[in-house]
Write a protein that holds these residues in place. Sequence first.
Motif, PDB file in Angstrom:
ATOM      1  N   ALA A 150      31.388  60.472   2.697  1.00  0.00           N
ATOM      2  CA  ALA A 150      32.937  60.316   3.392  1.00  0.00           C
ATOM      3  C   ALA A 150      33.424  61.705   3.418  1.00  0.00           C
ATOM      4  N   PRO A 151      34.175  62.049   4.484  1.00  0.00           N
ATOM      5  CA  PRO A 151      34.985  63.248   4.600  1.00  0.00           C
ATOM      6  C   PRO A 151      36.076  63.149   3.812  1.00  0.00           C
ATOM      7  N   ASP A 152      36.711  64.007   2.889  1.00  0.00           N
ATOM      8  CA  ASP A 152      37.681  63.819   1.934  1.00  0.00           C
ATOM      9  C   ASP A 152      38.850  64.180   2.927  1.00  0.00           C
ATOM     10  N   VAL A 153      39.458  63.411   3.678  1.00  0.00           N
ATOM     11  CA  VAL A 153      40.514  63.670   4.844  1.00  0.00           C
ATOM     12  C   VAL A 153      41.368  62.534   4.760  1.00  0.00           C
ATOM     13  N   PRO A 154      42.592  62.477   5.102  1.00  0.00           N
ATOM     14  CA  PRO A 154      43.364  61.485   5.223  1.00  0.00           C
ATOM     15  C   PRO A 154      43.143  60.792   6.581  1.00  0.00           C
ATOM     16  N   VAL A 155      43.364  59.471   6.731  1.00  0.00           N
ATOM     17  CA  VAL A 155      43.391  59.000   8.258  1.00  0.00           C
ATOM     18  C   VAL A 155      44.626  57.821   8.557  1.00  0.00           C
ATOM     19  N   GLN A 156      44.878  57.660   9.617  1.00  0.00           N
ATOM     20  CA  GLN A 156      45.779  56.658   9.945  1.00  0.00           C
ATOM     21  C   GLN A 156      45.443  55.607  11.003  1.00  0.00           C
ATOM     22  N   PRO A 157      44.534  54.770  10.715  1.00  0.00           N
ATOM     23  CA  PRO A 157      44.083  54.088  11.673  1.00  0.00           C
ATOM     24  C   PRO A 157      44.759  53.097  12.252  1.00  0.00           C
ATOM     25  N   ILE A 158      44.833  52.871  13.698  1.00  0.00           N
ATOM     26  CA  ILE A 158      45.573  52.110  14.119  1.00  0.00           C
ATOM     27  C   ILE A 158      45.004  50.898  15.060  1.00  0.00           C
ATOM     28  N   SER A 159      45.472  49.657  15.362  1.00  0.00           N
ATOM     29  CA  SER A 159      44.912  48.550  15.974  1.00  0.00           C
ATOM     30  C   SER A 159      45.036  49.077  17.601  1.00  0.00           C
ATOM     31  N   THR A 160      43.902  48.813  18.520  1.00  0.00           N
ATOM     32  CA  THR A 160      44.139  48.948  19.636  1.00  0.00           C
ATOM     33  C   THR A 160      45.020  48.127  20.486  1.00  0.00           C
ATOM     34  N   GLN A 161      45.242  47.040  19.898  1.00  0.00           N
ATOM     35  CA  GLN A 161      46.317  46.100  20.358  1.00  0.00           C
ATOM     36  C   GLN A 161      47.807  46.833  20.163  1.00  0.00           C
ATOM     37  N   ASP A 162      47.862  47.464  19.058  1.00  0.00           N
ATOM     38  CA  ASP A 162      49.353  48.123  19.053  1.00  0.00           C
ATOM     39  C   ASP A 162      49.398  49.125  19.896  1.00  0.00           C
ATOM     40  N   VAL A 163      48.453  50.063  20.006  1.00  0.00           N
ATOM     41  CA  VAL A 163      48.504  50.987  21.064  1.00  0.00           C
ATOM     42  C   VAL A 163      48.661  50.450  22.689  1.00  0.00           C
ATOM     43  N   ALA A 164      47.953  49.303  22.839  1.00  0.00           N
ATOM     44  CA  ALA A 164      48.119  48.513  23.994  1.00  0.00           C
ATOM     45  C   ALA A 164      49.601  48.106  24.128  1.00  0.00           C
ATOM     46  N   ALA A 165      50.230  47.883  23.165  1.00  0.00           N
ATOM     47  CA  ALA A 165      51.560  47.113  23.234  1.00  0.00           C
ATOM     48  C   ALA A 165      52.590  48.347  23.910  1.00  0.00           C
ATOM     49  N   ARG A 166      52.416  49.558  22.913  1.00  0.00           N
ATOM     50  CA  ARG A 166      52.997  50.596  23.375  1.00  0.00           C
ATOM     51  C   ARG A 166      53.075  50.880  25.005  1.00  0.00           C
ATOM     52  N   ILE A 167      51.546  50.935  25.287  1.00  0.00           N
ATOM     53  CA  ILE A 167      51.565  51.375  26.637  1.00  0.00           C
ATOM     54  C   ILE A 167      52.159  50.293  27.774  1.00  0.00           C
ATOM     55  N   ALA A 168      52.113  49.127  27.302  1.00  0.00           N
ATOM     56  CA  ALA A 168      52.750  48.319  28.262  1.00  0.00           C
ATOM     57  C   ALA A 168      54.361  48.627  28.367  1.00  0.00           C
ATOM     58  N   ASP A 169      54.734  48.780  27.134  1.00  0.00           N
ATOM     59  CA  ASP A 169      56.326  49.152  27.181  1.00  0.00           C
ATOM     60  C   ASP A 169      56.590  50.470  28.002  1.00  0.00           C
ATOM     61  N   LEU A 170      55.622  51.427  28.149  1.00  0.00           N
ATOM     62  CA  LEU A 170      55.669  52.566  28.814  1.00  0.00           C
ATOM     63  C   LEU A 170      55.572  52.343  30.228  1.00  0.00           C
ATOM     64  N   VAL A 171      54.660  51.059  30.748  1.00  0.00           N
ATOM     65  CA  VAL A 171      54.628  50.973  31.973  1.00  0.00           C
ATOM     66  C   VAL A 171      55.895  50.169  32.551  1.00  0.00           C
ATOM     67  N   ASP A 172      56.468  49.407  31.673  1.00  0.00           N
ATOM     68  CA  ASP A 172      57.819  48.785  31.997  1.00  0.00           C
ATOM     69  C   ASP A 172      59.184  49.781  32.186  1.00  0.00           C
ATOM     70  N   THR A 173      59.111  50.770  31.149  1.00  0.00           N
ATOM     71  CA  THR A 173      60.119  51.948  31.172  1.00  0.00           C
ATOM     72  C   THR A 173      59.255  53.145  30.800  1.00  0.00           C
ATOM     73  N   PRO A 174      59.128  53.695  31.887  1.00  0.00           N
ATOM     74  CA  PRO A 174      58.162  55.135  31.907  1.00  0.00           C
ATOM     75  C   PRO A 174      59.047  56.181  31.254  1.00  0.00           C
TER      76      PRO A 174
END
Length: 251
Positions: A150-174
């Motif tokens: 395992a590479p000894d580095v930090p990671v900040q994993p995120i759910s694709t559902q959370d990314v999709a929610a942010r994208i949907a907000d950007l569609v509504d409010t560019p």
Amino acid sequence: MKHILVTGSTGTLGRQVAGLLRTRGADVRGLSRRPGQAYQGDLATGAGLDAALDGAGAVVHCASDTRRFGRSDIDSTRNLLATASRTGHPHVIFVSIVGVDRIPYPYYRIKLEAEGLIDAYGGTILRATQFHDFVLGGARIAARLPLVFAPDVPVQPISTQDVAARIADLVDTPVPGRAADLGGPEVLRAPEVFRSYLAATGSRRRLVPVRLPGATFRAFRDGAHLAPANPSSGERWSDFLTARFPATGTT
């Protein structure tokens, strides 16, 4: 009803984006090279793009040639934007990766060049940290060996559902230009993440943290791919594992 084109609509993120936008009442057009899709097209050649973009009010560009490390991504983005320019100039949201301007990894360099095309067009760039699914894939590959490196580095994993929610907000409010980076709810260490995967799957293999040489991994060690100032409040890595592996021993 707003017509929205989602490229890569059958991919890991594209499926989530298309589904969420539909629940919000949008008429989603999923662009895919796979046969049987309502809007079948090829970004690399431009085939099918005129029909897919005709009357579209927004475009979410999720597609990427990941199997070939982004080899066709620049041409694909150029073709998409050229077609968009002559079919009403819909707003384009491009999904990128945190750290593409600070990590000298070839695929990231391609993402950064594509960002420049989106910026010149007048679209929105959203950078996100590593998807849970991507981190899971890395852990699975590592676990194929008797010793799990395992590479000894930090990671900040995120759910694709959370990314999709942010994208949907950007569609509504560019947001013109680059939107705020989006990271997962917690910063972990890759060895810790891999170890939790081994536990979730019932594996007793030995895990070995490794420090790799070179500028790319130095940038990862320094956290150039993280967005600790903008964490999401959604699914954590442990919750993702529990949902994916509800019973120990599942593979």
